[in-house]
Design an enzyme around this catalytic site. Structure first.
Site, short mmCIF file in Angstrom:
data_model
loop_
_atom_site.label_atom_id
_atom_site.label_comp_id
_atom_site.label_asym_id
_atom_site.label_seq_id
_atom_site.Cartn_x
_atom_site.Cartn_y
_atom_site.Cartn_z
N CYS A 274 -20.58 65.10 1.43
CA CYS A 274 -19.45 64.29 1.92
C CYS A 274 -19.82 62.96 2.58
O CYS A 274 -19.25 61.93 2.24
CB CYS A 274 -18.61 65.13 2.86
SG CYS A 274 -17.93 66.56 2.01
N LYS A 277 -21.01 59.99 0.15
CA LYS A 277 -20.02 59.53 -0.84
C LYS A 277 -18.76 59.00 -0.17
O LYS A 277 -18.18 58.01 -0.61
CB LYS A 277 -19.73 60.64 -1.86
CG LYS A 277 -18.63 61.61 -1.48
CD LYS A 277 -18.29 62.55 -2.63
CE LYS A 277 -17.40 63.69 -2.14
NZ LYS A 277 -16.08 63.26 -1.65
#
Ligand SMILES: NC(=O)c1ccc[n+]([C@@H]2O[C@H](COP(=O)([O-])OP(=O)(O)OC[C@H]3O[C@@H](n4cnc5c(N)ncnc54)[C@H](O)[C@@H]3O)[C@@H](O)[C@H]2O)c1
Length: 422
Positions: A274, A277
């Site tokens: 997470c 990105k």
């Protein structure tokens, strides 16, 4: 007895606070005659809650305003410097007030009928790391003083906040003593013992740096919130205060120490599915709305820089044909997820530099890593094997096992990428 030099927000609070907590006499001096006059008339030239009542209570008894430096330091064994350290036009810290104050103090000490047995000079002003040793200590040496022999010197950063300066000073979270000589540091520790809070004796450079770490973090958090408010404005229909209030409900802000402290700790970069990105995505998305987020760009860049920095350290300790050990492949401990793992980037950078013998171990994530990335590396059966066979080993994931087995590392070159070892 104690002297406090420089009576602005920090100096006045320090002087009155020490008088209050220690019950001893504080000799206080400021170069500004107008301020000295005001203090002797129990007036304060700025607004700060609680200082007025304590000035009224202690002025003339435990808090003596002196009209010369000589008068202030004549009786004092410990001398706190709280003068301003403003920013110069070049952006550097202007140390001239501090250096002048120390020089004037040394002049005054020389004029005393007999040399003080072991005065301790304490730099409470905020100064860049290495200032106390590199810019103040030489002033003492130039007068024939030797720190640790006939004079003490320490750094003691102040964390009070204007508006709550009094309670922050008299009930601090912790006291940090930047130690240069043991006698000076000991005297300060004893002085602060009355405060009944954790007192940390650390290297002087560390003490100086903590203060900047603290303020730079706060500044970064504020700019982060403002950066997001600018992105939100561009996109529209985002209630940005509500976003932040909801953000504050994250349980990682709660508790003591709050779990959020895990994120404000150095390591070898963020990874996982997470954070990389989503940060990249927000940066790109803001760009689509015409806002280039310099902060998010820098956040992503630093995450690359830190990996390169770790690789520099590894390559400085091994030749390309020597075995390099990697401890930890998952993106965080207690997980076998290797998506976006920092280990993959570090190994990639090593392979790019011609390091072709890489031996990795992870308690859970080796199969995933092998299957996901198919990199030309070897996998070990244990931490022991990595340590035994590698010229240099790097801890990339902070698995508990790596900390528990630290006795294995004696005499070996270990790069502690996550700062888990004591
Ligand atoms: N204000 C804050 O909230 C705060 C908090 C923590 C640390 N600090 C740091 O503490 C230091 C002092 O901050 P402040 O806000 O009290 O500054 P300030 O400007 O309010 O006070 C500094 C005082 O030093 C006096 N001074 C200057 N040169 C002198 C000399 N040679 N001899 C005697 N006195 C002299 C000035 O007249 C002034 O009264 C700075 O390094 C600052 O960065 C400030």
């Amino acid at each position: 007895m104690i002297a406090v030099i420089g009576l602005g927000f920090v100096g006045l609070t320090t002087g009155l606070g020490l008088a209050h907590r220690l019950g001893c006499t504080i000799y206080a001096y400021d170069a500004d005659e107008r301020k000295r006059e005001m203090y002797t008339h129990k007036q304060i030239p700025f607004h700060e809650p609680h200082l007025q009542e304590h000035l009224e209570r202690y002025e003339g008894s435990r808090f003596i305003v002196c009209h010369t430096m000589a008068e202030a330091i004549a009786q004092a064994e410990t001398i706190f410097f709280c003068v301003g350290t403003p920013c110069s036009s070049s952006g550097e810290t202007d140390l001239s007030d501090l250096q002048n104050a120390v020089q004037t103090c040394l002049d005054a000490m020389e004029q005393l009928p007999e040399r003080k047995s072991y005065p301790v000079l304490v730099i409470k002003s905020t100064v860049p790391a290495a200032t106390t040793t590199d810019r103040i200590q030489p002033l003492l040496q130039a007068r024939g003083y030797i720190t640790g022999k006939n004079i003490g010197l320490a750094n003691n950063p102040e964390f009070l906040r204007e508006g709550s300066a009094w309670s922050d000073f008299v009930q601090p979270d912790r006291v940090i003593i930047g130690e240069i000589d043991p006698i000076g540091a000991q005297r300060l520790s004893e002085l602060y013992a009355a405060f009944d809070v954790p007192v940390h004796r650390v290297a002087a450079h560390t003490a100086e740096f903590v203060k900047y770490a603290s303020n730079a973090l706060l500044a970064t958090l504020i700019s982060f919130a403002n950066e997001l408010s600018m992105i939100a404005d561009r996109i529209g229909q985002i209630d940005i205060p509500q976003v932040f209030r909801l953000l504050h409900e994250d349980r990682r802000w709660q508790g003591h120490p709050a779990k959020m402290t895990d994120y404000v700790f150095p390591g070898c970069g963020f990874g996982g599915y997470c954070l990389p990105k989503d940060t990249q995505s927000l940066y790109s998305h803001a760009g689509n709305y015409g806002h280039e987020s310099m902060l998010l760009k820098a956040v992503l860049q630093v995450n690359e820089d830190i990996k390169n920095h770790i690789v520099e350290r590894i390559t400085a300790s091994a030749q390309p044909d020597e075995m390099v050990g990697i401890l930890g492949l998952s993106f965080k401990p207690d997980s076998d997820d290797v998506r976006g793992a920092v280990s993959k980037d570090i190994i990639g950078l090593l392979l790019d530099r011609g390091f072709h013998r890489i031996l990795a171990y992870d308690p859970l994530a080796m199969d995933n890593f092998r299957g996901t990335y198919g990199l030309p590396i070897e996998y070990a059966g244990s931490v022991e094997e990595v340590i035994e066979r590698s010229q240099v080993s790097t801890i990339v994931t902070s698995w508990k096992e790596f900390k528990e087995k630290q006795s294995l590392y004696a005499g070996k070159t270990i790069i502690d990428g996550r700062h888990v070892l004591s």
